[in-house]
Design an enzyme around this catalytic site. Structure first.
Site, short mmCIF file in Angstrom:
data_model
loop_
_atom_site.label_atom_id
_atom_site.label_comp_id
_atom_site.label_asym_id
_atom_site.label_seq_id
_atom_site.Cartn_x
_atom_site.Cartn_y
_atom_site.Cartn_z
CG HIS A 10 7.68 -3.21 3.09
ND1 HIS A 10 6.50 -3.24 1.89
CD2 HIS A 10 8.21 -2.08 3.01
CE1 HIS A 10 7.27 -1.50 1.49
NE2 HIS A 10 7.97 -1.37 2.18
CG HIS A 12 13.06 -0.27 2.98
ND1 HIS A 12 12.80 -0.42 1.23
CD2 HIS A 12 11.84 -0.13 2.29
CE1 HIS A 12 12.02 -0.03 0.70
NE2 HIS A 12 10.72 -0.03 1.57
CG HIS A 190 7.69 0.43 -2.38
ND1 HIS A 190 8.37 -0.74 -2.35
CD2 HIS A 190 7.61 1.01 -0.89
CE1 HIS A 190 8.72 -1.44 -1.41
NE2 HIS A 190 8.77 -0.12 -0.24
CD GLU A 193 5.07 5.20 1.19
OE1 GLU A 193 5.42 5.50 2.10
OE2 GLU A 193 5.90 4.66 0.09
CG ASP A 271 8.42 1.76 5.09
OD1 ASP A 271 9.38 0.80 3.87
OD2 ASP A 271 8.34 2.40 5.39
CG ASP A 272 12.44 2.60 5.67
OD1 ASP A 272 13.68 1.90 4.36
OD2 ASP A 272 11.86 3.49 4.92
#
Length: 328
Positions: A10, A12, A190, A193, A271-272
């Site tokens: 996961h 981005h 997603h 969350e 994630d980021d």
């Protein structure tokens, strides 16, 4: 634990862009990014909406295939340094040609070129999971799904959805997910969350995905937790992201260990990462400090990630071989 190879599901691609890379690209292009960075050079935002705003402003400097080739190169170099042997990056036609199939193919070729070079040079393997952006609406998702279907192959292997969970329901996007499924793409989305346990139920029932991005709010519903465990639906958990954005107030309140204890297959991702001041090593260090994760747990979680990866069987076997204990 730092020596255990890591599998990340996961990530981005644009969200993993090092701030220095984005600043440098902006300077090259003469683009003003006032308000995007803090004084120390990190990305600036205060909440999830602000995060999305900063994310979109920062990625505005990525305007062509060459920029995405360079971005992919920078991100994979960063991941390989963290001990990642396999990564799946979310890539979006929205950012790469605006949904135009011809332009999208050029972007995919550029990203694949960088991924192939990284695999040759450092051994890290990358696959692309094409995503629609939820807050753009169901109609906008259809050309994105077509782009994914038309470029499916040894690089593009999955389809999913990101964006603002408050817009619509998972089922609103069923047409696009059916299109991707029929093309042979593996599916994730997603959910859970921000949308609560209900959004996870929607994802598994209406979209029939095999993985859930985040999914941590499933903890609100014991029946759902049992369903995920029984059916082997894998969660792409990003604890540092969840804490940074306020989904949970602190690491000790995060449900990842509770979910694992109840038989849910959890994996760990960033994630980021530069937005949330994290790395995959830091995620595992925090999990060790907070929940006592040892080498056995870390290896087991990464084996589960390898088994859930959207890759071919030969690649999966290669990953599993690397995850075997060195003294085996």
């Amino acid at each position: 634990m730092t020596g255990i190879p890591k599998v990340e599901l996961h990530l981005h691609l644009e969200g993993a862009a090092p701030p220095a890379f984005i600043r440098g690209l902006a300077q090259e292009k003469g683009v003003n990014l006032d308000g995007v960075f803090n004084e120390d050079g990190t990305y600036r935002f205060e909440d999830f909406v602000g995060f999305l705003r900063t994310y979109e402003a920062a990625t505005a400097v990525l305007t062509g295939p060459e920029e995405f080739r360079r971005l992919t190169e920078a991100v994979l170099e960063q991941s390989a340094a963290e001990g990642v042997i396999y990564t799946e990056a979310f890539i979006s036609p929205n950012f790469c040609g605006g949904g135009d199939l011809g332009a999208w193919k050029e972007y995919v070729a550029a990203m694949k070129e960088a991924a192939d070079a990284a695999e040759r040079d450092s051994g890290i393997i990358m696959r692309g999971v094409v995503t629609c952006i939820r807050h753009e609406g169901p109609d906008a998702a259809k050309p994105d799904a077509l782009c994914a279907a038309e470029t499916m192959g040894d690089f593009v292997t999955g389809w999913g959805m990101g964006g603002d969970e408050s817009v619509g329901t998972q089922g609103d996007y069923a047409y696009s997910f059916d299109m991707a499924r029929e093309a042979g793409l593996r599916l994730t989305t997603h959910a859970g969350e921000w949308g609560g346990a209900a959004s996870v139920w929607q994802a598994v029932r209406d979209l029939r995905v095999e993985r859930i991005g985040h999914g941590v709010q499933c903890i609100e519903d014991p029946a759902l937790v049992g369903h995920l465990a029984e059916h082997g639906i894998v969660l792409e958990v990003c604890p540092g992201s969840n804490v940074a954005l306020g989904v949970f107030p602190e690491w000790s309140k995060h449900p990842i260990e509770t979910l694992r204890g109840k038989g849910v297959r959890v994996t760990v991702s960033t994630d980021d990462p530069p937005f949330f001041h994290t790395t995959l090593r830091r995620e595992y260090d925090m999990l060790a400090d907070t929940f006592g994760w040892d080498e056995e747990v870390v290896r087991a979680v990464n084996i589960d990630a390898a088994k859930a990866a959207f890759c071919d069987d030969a690649t999966r076997e290669k990953l599993l071989k690397k995850l075997e204990p060195q003294d085996a």
